[in-house]
Design an enzyme around this catalytic site. Sequence first.
Site: not given
Ligand code: 5RP
Length: 231
Positions: A32-35, A88-89, A91, A110, A128
């Site tokens: 989940t997320g934009s990356t 996955d992405g 933070d 996740e 990150k």
């Molecule tokens: C969602 C997450 C995301 O993978 C994380 O927040 C990174 O998001 P982004 O790629 O938008 O920066 O852990 O629960």
Amino acid sequence: MKDASANQSAKKAAGEAAADLVESGMVVGLGTGSTVAWTIKRLGERTREEGLEFLGVPTSFQAESLAIECGIRLTTLNQHPVLDLAIDGADQVDHRLYVIKGGGAAHTREKVVACSAQQFVVVADESKYAKHLSHPVPVEVLPFALRPVERQLQELGGKPVLRLGKMKDGPVITDNGNFVLDVDYGRIEEPVELGARMSRIPGLVEHGIFENLDELYLARGSGVERIKRKS
Ligand code: 5RP
């Protein structure tokens, strides 16, 4: 500080690079997320253009909707409890490859998906990556247990803040119907120990410290560096 478009192109570079890991016949966790959205979009392209055949297990409503839009066939963990790969992405990721996740409030699913995969890969831009973890740790909590969980997180040295909705009054509600606390611990020296202590709190559904990352796809400079866990 990077401008937003440079950051977007770094996310795209890391996300798309990891899509090359997927081979026909695999069952793959979709984060989940934009990356990781770039990974999912690239997998959709590969499905259409190369005839790639794989099954995805989405980690959230957002990932599921995007995968459907991209023409990716989906399955569930109950049909395929062991995945070949999860992407996955994150933070924040430290130099030992400990990870903090949950910025999108999806870290419980996740983590279940990542821990069901034979290989767990994170895609991220350079912002990150840190020497030590210090990002507030997202913690999913049963609404019924909010105050006692908050109290016990404070006893562990954390400063919990209830995550509030945007364009919605009151708390963020996760895909599982729970609340999220963002818990600031400052610099986290021992992420595994802290995670184990949080896991012992009744009513705490899941915390966002992940300790099973195998490989990081990190966009930096003009390329994507692959950093593997040292065994
Ligand atoms: C969602 C997450 C995301 O993978 C994380 O927040 C990174 O998001 P982004 O790629 O938008 O920066 O852990 O629960």
